[in-house]
Design an enzyme around this catalytic site. Sequence first.
Site, PDB file in Angstrom:
ATOM      1  N   LYS A   1       0.843  -1.205   0.000  1.00  0.00           N
ATOM      2  CA  LYS A   1       0.000   0.000   0.000  1.00  0.00           C
ATOM      3  C   LYS A   1       0.872   1.246   0.000  1.00  0.00           C
ATOM      4  O   LYS A   1       2.035   1.211   0.446  1.00  0.00           O
ATOM      5  CB  LYS A   1      -0.967   0.029   1.188  1.00  0.00           C
ATOM      6  CG  LYS A   1      -0.322   0.205   2.576  1.00  0.00           C
ATOM      7  CD  LYS A   1      -0.283   1.632   3.082  1.00  0.00           C
ATOM      8  CE  LYS A   1       0.797   1.804   4.109  1.00  0.00           C
ATOM      9  NZ  LYS A   1       1.139   2.787   4.895  1.00  0.00           N
TER      10      LYS A   1
ATOM     11  N   PRO B   1       9.692  -4.283   0.044  1.00  0.00           N
ATOM     12  CA  PRO B   1      10.750  -3.976   1.023  1.00  0.00           C
ATOM     13  C   PRO B   1      10.230  -4.016   2.467  1.00  0.00           C
ATOM     14  O   PRO B   1       9.074  -3.679   2.722  1.00  0.00           O
ATOM     15  CB  PRO B   1      11.177  -2.555   0.633  1.00  0.00           C
ATOM     16  CG  PRO B   1      10.775  -2.396  -0.790  1.00  0.00           C
ATOM     17  CD  PRO B   1       9.558  -3.251  -0.983  1.00  0.00           C
ATOM     18  N   VAL B   2      11.114  -4.445   3.387  1.00  0.00           N
ATOM     19  CA  VAL B   2      10.740  -4.646   4.796  1.00  0.00           C
ATOM     20  C   VAL B   2      10.946  -3.350   5.593  1.00  0.00           C
ATOM     21  O   VAL B   2      11.886  -2.593   5.312  1.00  0.00           O
ATOM     22  CB  VAL B   2      11.606  -5.793   5.387  1.00  0.00           C
ATOM     23  CG1 VAL B   2      11.326  -6.002   6.856  1.00  0.00           C
ATOM     24  CG2 VAL B   2      11.362  -7.086   4.615  1.00  0.00           C
TER      25      VAL B   2
ATOM     26  N   GLY C   1       7.277   1.289   5.175  1.00  0.00           N
ATOM     27  CA  GLY C   1       6.127   2.195   5.040  1.00  0.00           C
ATOM     28  C   GLY C   1       5.169   1.737   3.963  1.00  0.00           C
ATOM     29  O   GLY C   1       4.280   2.466   3.544  1.00  0.00           O
ATOM     30  N   LEU C   2       5.350   0.492   3.491  1.00  0.00           N
ATOM     31  CA  LEU C   2       4.506  -0.040   2.417  1.00  0.00           C
ATOM     32  C   LEU C   2       3.554  -1.125   2.925  1.00  0.00           C
ATOM     33  O   LEU C   2       2.890  -1.799   2.125  1.00  0.00           O
ATOM     34  CB  LEU C   2       5.387  -0.615   1.293  1.00  0.00           C
ATOM     35  CG  LEU C   2       6.315   0.407   0.621  1.00  0.00           C
ATOM     36  CD1 LEU C   2       7.306  -0.293  -0.306  1.00  0.00           C
ATOM     37  CD2 LEU C   2       5.495   1.432  -0.169  1.00  0.00           C
ATOM     38  N   ALA C   3       3.482  -1.305   4.232  1.00  0.00           N
ATOM     39  CA  ALA C   3       2.589  -2.262   4.893  1.00  0.00           C
ATOM     40  C   ALA C   3       2.833  -3.708   4.449  1.00  0.00           C
ATOM     41  O   ALA C   3       1.905  -4.513   4.445  1.00  0.00           O
ATOM     42  CB  ALA C   3       1.121  -1.880   4.671  1.00  0.00           C
TER      43      ALA C   3
ATOM     44  N   GLY D   1       4.436  -6.208   5.941  1.00  0.00           N
ATOM     45  CA  GLY D   1       4.149  -7.164   7.020  1.00  0.00           C
ATOM     46  C   GLY D   1       2.658  -7.267   7.291  1.00  0.00           C
ATOM     47  O   GLY D   1       2.121  -8.365   7.512  1.00  0.00           O
TER      48      GLY D   1
ATOM     49  N   SER E   1       0.292  -6.668   5.113  1.00  0.00           N
ATOM     50  CA  SER E   1      -0.340  -7.306   3.963  1.00  0.00           C
ATOM     51  C   SER E   1      -0.132  -8.824   4.012  1.00  0.00           C
ATOM     52  O   SER E   1      -1.042  -9.584   3.665  1.00  0.00           O
ATOM     53  CB  SER E   1       0.231  -6.714   2.666  1.00  0.00           C
ATOM     54  OG  SER E   1      -0.619  -6.996   1.595  1.00  0.00           O
TER      55      SER E   1
ATOM     56  N   ASP F   1      -2.619  -1.317  10.132  1.00  0.00           N
ATOM     57  CA  ASP F   1      -2.806  -1.349   8.671  1.00  0.00           C
ATOM     58  C   ASP F   1      -3.424  -2.655   8.175  1.00  0.00           C
ATOM     59  O   ASP F   1      -3.737  -2.776   6.988  1.00  0.00           O
ATOM     60  CB  ASP F   1      -1.456  -1.159   7.955  1.00  0.00           C
ATOM     61  CG  ASP F   1      -1.001   0.299   7.960  1.00  0.00           C
ATOM     62  OD1 ASP F   1      -1.843   1.193   8.151  1.00  0.00           O
ATOM     63  OD2 ASP F   1       0.207   0.530   7.761  1.00  0.00           O
TER      64      ASP F   1
HETATM   65  O1  C5P Z   1      -0.658  -0.742  15.164  1.00  0.00           O
HETATM   66  P1  C5P Z   1       0.784  -0.898  14.840  1.00  0.00           P
HETATM   67  O2  C5P Z   1       1.465  -1.934  15.684  1.00  0.00           O
HETATM   68  O3  C5P Z   1       1.037  -1.096  13.377  1.00  0.00           O
HETATM   69  O4  C5P Z   1       1.467   0.494  15.181  1.00  0.00           O
HETATM   70  C1  C5P Z   1       2.847   0.615  15.393  1.00  0.00           C
HETATM   71  C2  C5P Z   1       3.123   1.824  16.272  1.00  0.00           C
HETATM   72  O5  C5P Z   1       2.801   3.038  15.564  1.00  0.00           O
HETATM   73  C3  C5P Z   1       2.276   1.880  17.529  1.00  0.00           C
HETATM   74  O6  C5P Z   1       2.906   1.204  18.570  1.00  0.00           O
HETATM   75  C4  C5P Z   1       2.183   3.378  17.800  1.00  0.00           C
HETATM   76  O7  C5P Z   1       3.337   3.804  18.463  1.00  0.00           O
HETATM   77  C5  C5P Z   1       2.203   3.990  16.418  1.00  0.00           C
HETATM   78  N1  C5P Z   1       0.836   4.324  15.923  1.00  0.00           N
HETATM   79  C6  C5P Z   1       0.201   5.448  16.411  1.00  0.00           C
HETATM   80  N2  C5P Z   1      -1.066   5.747  15.968  1.00  0.00           N
HETATM   81  C7  C5P Z   1      -1.672   4.971  15.030  1.00  0.00           C
HETATM   82  C8  C5P Z   1      -1.025   3.828  14.509  1.00  0.00           C
HETATM   83  C9  C5P Z   1       0.244   3.531  14.983  1.00  0.00           C
HETATM   84  O8  C5P Z   1       0.727   6.165  17.263  1.00  0.00           O
HETATM   85  N3  C5P Z   1      -2.883   5.292  14.618  1.00  0.00           N
END
Ligand code: C5P
Length: 297
Positions: free
Chosen positions: A10, A94-95, A98-100, A102, A104, A136
């Site tokens: 994404k 790529p890991v 910022g492309l989601a 993991g 996905s 995501d």
């Molecule tokens: O939900 P996820 O584990 O992907 O998010 C990773 C980190 O990004 C969270 O631990 C949080 O610090 C930050 N985050 C946030 N607000 C969001 C989504 C993610 O602060 N809406």
Amino acid sequence: MFISVKAPAKINLTLDALYKRPDGYHELEMVMTTVDLYDRVDLSLRPDSKITVDSSSGFVPRDERNLAYRAAVLLREKAGISQGVHIYIDKQIPVAAGLAGGSSDAAAVLRGLNQLWNLGWSLEELAEIGAGIGSDVPFCVYSTTALAKGRGEKLTPLPAPPPCWVVLAKPGHGVSTADVFQNLKVDQIDHHPQTEKMIEALKRQDYESVVRNLENVLEPVTHHMYPTVKKIKEKMQRFGADGVLMSGSGPTVFGLVKQEQRAKRIVNSLKGFCQQVFAVRMLGKKQVPLLEEKRTK
Ligand code: C5P
């Protein structure tokens, strides 16, 4: 039994943070879409109760740090099943980029196991389970184009962007989303994306307006932490991309381009400066075929 599932990447056309919530997450507003770059996730049922992970990439964790692994554990628990599964991830996205990627892969596991175990759950139900794995993941269950609110899990479908090429460029390092959000000062954001204008641009299929309204409040934060990301953006602009933005918390930078020739020229110009550079298509109006036929191995 075996199933092979597509897990597309994404990009964020906009990313806005409205405020920090009492639970520590940020209340977001994002326009997200899907590009023609996929991981392939192969799922095969095991004769025992183990969940195992393997990948073509050395950067992919083989244990509970992997969101795909967590997706299998969670779905199995919800379904009350004890059968094991082997997850193989052919990594193209790529890991930590910022492309989601993991997220996905995790969404692909949810869709694939839903088929393999004949659970008959709807995408809405799978997206709800996905929200417990990562912000995501619900978007990736659908992998189309959507406005995402809340933590990222409240989704409203949107029309796909007008057809174009997307140049993706990632420096050698990854980025921790948590670190970027931690450095974001929501009350000091001096410009917020015009989310409504982006939505209108998609509805009108207005490419120029999509390009004009690309904006991400995390971009200045990541630029400050990793100046290379800013340099990549400047190079892409100089090499002639119509619009350039960082995706998610970065570090991948994407550029939108109408003509294939120009996209390829930008890729060639960035090679050597970036570790990973691709030109892929924005996925058009076609629904992405996210599942392939399951078969007996
Ligand atoms: O939900 P996820 O584990 O992907 O998010 C990773 C980190 O990004 C969270 O631990 C949080 O610090 C930050 N985050 C946030 N607000 C969001 C989504 C993610 O602060 N809406």
